[in-house]
Design an enzyme around this catalytic site. Structure first.
Site, mmCIF file in Angstrom:
data_model
loop_
_atom_site.group_PDB
_atom_site.id
_atom_site.type_symbol
_atom_site.label_atom_id
_atom_site.label_comp_id
_atom_site.label_asym_id
_atom_site.label_seq_id
_atom_site.Cartn_x
_atom_site.Cartn_y
_atom_site.Cartn_z
ATOM 1 N N LYS A 273 56.988 -49.935 15.596
ATOM 2 C CA LYS A 273 57.225 -50.390 14.225
ATOM 3 C C LYS A 273 58.658 -50.884 14.086
ATOM 4 O O LYS A 273 59.538 -50.439 14.816
ATOM 5 C CB LYS A 273 57.037 -49.216 13.256
ATOM 6 C CG LYS A 273 55.597 -48.825 13.000
ATOM 7 C CD LYS A 273 55.515 -47.714 11.977
ATOM 8 C CE LYS A 273 54.088 -47.293 11.715
ATOM 9 N NZ LYS A 273 53.257 -48.348 11.116
ATOM 10 N N ARG A 347 42.909 -44.337 13.247
ATOM 11 C CA ARG A 347 41.457 -44.482 13.440
ATOM 12 C C ARG A 347 41.021 -43.930 14.797
ATOM 13 O O ARG A 347 39.877 -43.522 14.957
ATOM 14 C CB ARG A 347 41.043 -45.950 13.256
ATOM 15 C CG ARG A 347 41.676 -46.909 14.201
ATOM 16 C CD ARG A 347 41.597 -48.360 13.738
ATOM 17 N NE ARG A 347 42.632 -48.690 12.752
ATOM 18 C CZ ARG A 347 42.776 -49.878 12.180
ATOM 19 N NH1 ARG A 347 41.961 -50.877 12.470
ATOM 20 N NH2 ARG A 347 43.748 -50.104 11.314
HETATM 21 N N1 BES Z 1 50.391 -45.075 9.310
HETATM 22 C C1 BES Z 1 50.195 -46.474 9.319
HETATM 23 C C2 BES Z 1 49.742 -47.020 7.985
HETATM 24 C C3 BES Z 1 50.776 -47.029 6.891
HETATM 25 C C4 BES Z 1 51.595 -48.104 6.743
HETATM 26 C C5 BES Z 1 50.826 -45.999 5.992
HETATM 27 C C6 BES Z 1 52.507 -48.113 5.706
HETATM 28 C C7 BES Z 1 51.747 -46.009 4.963
HETATM 29 C C8 BES Z 1 52.570 -47.081 4.817
HETATM 30 C C9 BES Z 1 49.129 -46.835 10.343
HETATM 31 O O1 BES Z 1 49.043 -46.016 11.442
HETATM 32 C C10 BES Z 1 49.424 -48.194 10.814
HETATM 33 O O2 BES Z 1 50.443 -48.369 11.439
HETATM 34 N N2 BES Z 1 48.558 -49.147 10.521
HETATM 35 C C11 BES Z 1 48.741 -50.492 10.902
HETATM 36 C C12 BES Z 1 47.435 -51.022 11.382
HETATM 37 C C13 BES Z 1 47.528 -52.383 12.010
HETATM 38 C C14 BES Z 1 48.257 -52.288 13.323
HETATM 39 C C15 BES Z 1 46.134 -52.914 12.206
HETATM 40 C C16 BES Z 1 49.228 -51.259 9.695
HETATM 41 O O3 BES Z 1 48.771 -51.003 8.585
HETATM 42 O O4 BES Z 1 50.108 -52.108 9.853
HETATM 43 MN MN MN Z 2 50.370 -46.615 13.004
#
Ligand code: BES
Ligand code: MN
Ligand code: ZN
Length: 500
Positions: A273, A347
């Site tokens: 990230k 997931r």
């Molecule tokens: N934990 C995150 C989702 C999230 C993002 C929660 C911002 C709260 C605030 C999750 O694990 C994630 O990183 N999801 C990705 C999925 C993508 C790679 C398909 C996302 O939402 O960017």
């Molecule tokens: Mn994630």
């Protein structure tokens, strides 16, 4: 852990109470002031107070202060009452008092089916108080000096005693569950790792009817939870699958199962990230925290139900051992998954946890997860998203959200979206591209929720706040607890029989 607030019920005439603070609407406040020969004084305070702000007036005697929130024209709408309750609760928590009596049942509130009763008003008031009185200072080097507001009594008018007493009982239980959830989620990620979560979950076993078991990585490996384990490969903190069971009903009663995403820190893994606000990814275990919180509330309230909370706990870190984009893993269900993005890790945990949940022959399974940034884009911070393979379950969750003020809104799980998850190399890919990201995440999970009634709640926007008021909200613990209460109240409306 944060201090406990104990609420109780109080009957009789408010003017005769002894308390640090009496919270009451204008008319009742003046009535009480009158009996203290302080009517003129209080009237003056009210006249000088800024509009739409609560007034505080000192009284000479058994009642030390009067707190008069602005109520406005009655009947209030539910939203107006919530706002009024929140204002009163915030003002009360800010006063340097340790005890209070709150008169809120003389306010008239128009609900969808006539006037809201004392039970609802008391629950709503206590929910506001629970939010306003919560502080997290576990990690401050000095404990706060002042004693917190610890005793609040809700005034019950004639004929309301039983309703208010039940609401207080439920409100106290929910407060305990909410505090538990928020304390877990607010803990820093160098403390809150999967083993620590398991240790905290073990404390739930102090409640009658609760047992807690934890599976370690070797046990998950033996079961074949390849997707779950792929998430933790980069971390030095071993993953845990925590199973907390509350038995409040007969052995043969099918349990409600809550499954919580418990990523104690989400760096994204190799699909790292960006740095901005990455600290907030300590909240990526809010699903697990709130599933545990709801179980705690149910146990404290001694609800006549069976409930299981499955907490899927792991840390998502990059390392030489971490999963790579392109890796293919075999899930507990046997389906294979191509990991195209290691940041779509929730997931991967949940798919195996859902398959695992099936062994409990659940009445329903509800998973709770801070699953997608796309959900925050869709609904913001006001509503959690609900996806379900059963319309009645979806409706029951949305209704429980409306009753508790912890709102949720339905989202589609149409077949049309599934094609976005096609993989050239495995049965399914773990991402579906940018369009409808919250939906394709839910579609992924739906493939592992076959043969039982299931709902998925994406709480990425509601579970915590960023910025100045940064912290866990405890949502959707209130919704989940209300869902359990509603099931008990109308077992016919929510059939306990087998899955479709
Ligand atoms: N934990 C995150 C989702 C999230 C993002 C929660 C911002 C709260 C605030 C999750 O694990 C994630 O990183 N999801 C990705 C999925 C993508 C790679 C398909 C996302 O939402 O960017
Ligand atoms: Mn994630
Ligand atoms: Zn995550």
């Amino acid at each position: 852990m944060a201090s406990i607030m104990r609420c109780s019920t109080k009957t009789g005439s408010p003017a005769e109470f002894t308390t640090d603070c009496l919270v009451a609407g204008r008319e009742r406040a003046l009535e009480v002031a009158e009996s203290f020969d302080a009517r003129a004084l209080v009237e003056q305070c009210l006249a000088q107070a800024p509009e739409n702000a609560p007034t505080v007036a000192a009284l000479p005697g058994r009642i030390k202060t009067l707190l008069v929130p602005p109520v406005g024209r009655q009947p209030l709408s539910e939203a107006q009452f919530r706002k009024c309750a929140a204002q009163a609760a915030t003002a009360l928590a800010a006063l340097r008092v340790t005890s209070a009596v709150w008169c809120l049942n003389d306010i008239k509130v128009a609900g969808a089916n006539g006037q809201r009763d004392a039970y609802w008003k008391t629950r709503t008031g206590l929910a506001a108080l629970s939010t306003a009185a919560y502080r997290y200072h576990e990690q401050k080097s000095k404990a706060p000096k002042r004693r917190p507001l610890s005793r609040v009594a809700i005034h019950a008018g004639p004929g309301e005693r039983n309703q208010v007493a039940l609401a207080v009982r439920h409100g106290n239980a929910l407060d305990a569950g909410l505090r538990f959830a928020r304390d877990l989620a607010n803990a820093p990620p160098n403390v809150c790792n999967p083993a620590w979560l398991a240790a905290q979950a073990n404390t739930l076993a102090a409640h009658a009817g609760v047992t807690v078991e934890t599976l370690d990585e070797a046990e998950m490996e033996a079961l074949g939870m390849g997707a779950f384990l792929s998430v933790t490969r980069g971390s030095d903190a071993p993953a845990k699958l925590i199973v907390a069971r509350y038995q409040g009903a007969g052995e043969s009663d099918a349990p409600v199962v809550f499954v919580g995403k418990g990523v104690t820190f989400d760096t994204g893994g190799i699909s790292l990230k960006p740095g901005a606000a990455m600290d907030e990814m300590k909240f990526d275990m809010c699903g697990a925290a709130t599933a545990a919180g709801a179980l705690k509330a149910a146990a404290v309230a001694e609800l006549p139900i069976n409930l299981i909370a499955i907490l899927a706990a792991a840390e998502n870190m990059p390392s030489g051992n971490a999963s790579r984009p392109g890796d293919i893993v075999t899930t507990l269900s046997g389906q294979t998954v191509e990991i195209l993005n290691t940041d779509a890790e929730g997931r991967l945990l949940l798919c195996d946890a859902l398959t695992f949940a099936k062994r409990y022959k659940p009445a329903v399974v509800v998973d709770v997860a801070t699953l997608t940034g796309a959900c925050v884009i869709a609904l913001g911070a006001h509503a959690s998203a609900v996806f379900a393979n059963d319309d009645a379950l979806s409706a029951a969750l949305i209704a429980a959200g409306a009753t508790s003020g912890d709102r949720a809104w339905p989202m589609p799980l149409w077949e049309d979206y599934q094609a976005q998850l096609d993989s050239n190399f495995a049965d399914v890919a773990n991402i579906g591209g940018r369009p409808a990201g919250a939906i394709t995440a839910a579609c992924f999970l739906s493939r592992f929720a076959k043969g039982f009634k299931w709902a998925h709640m994406d709480v990425a926007g509601t579970a915590y706040r960023g910025g100045k008021a940064k912290g866990a909200t405890g949502r959707p613990t209130p919704l989940l607890f209300q869902y359990l209460l509603d099931r008990i109240a109308s077992p016919a409306a929510v059939p306990k029989r087998k899955a479709p």
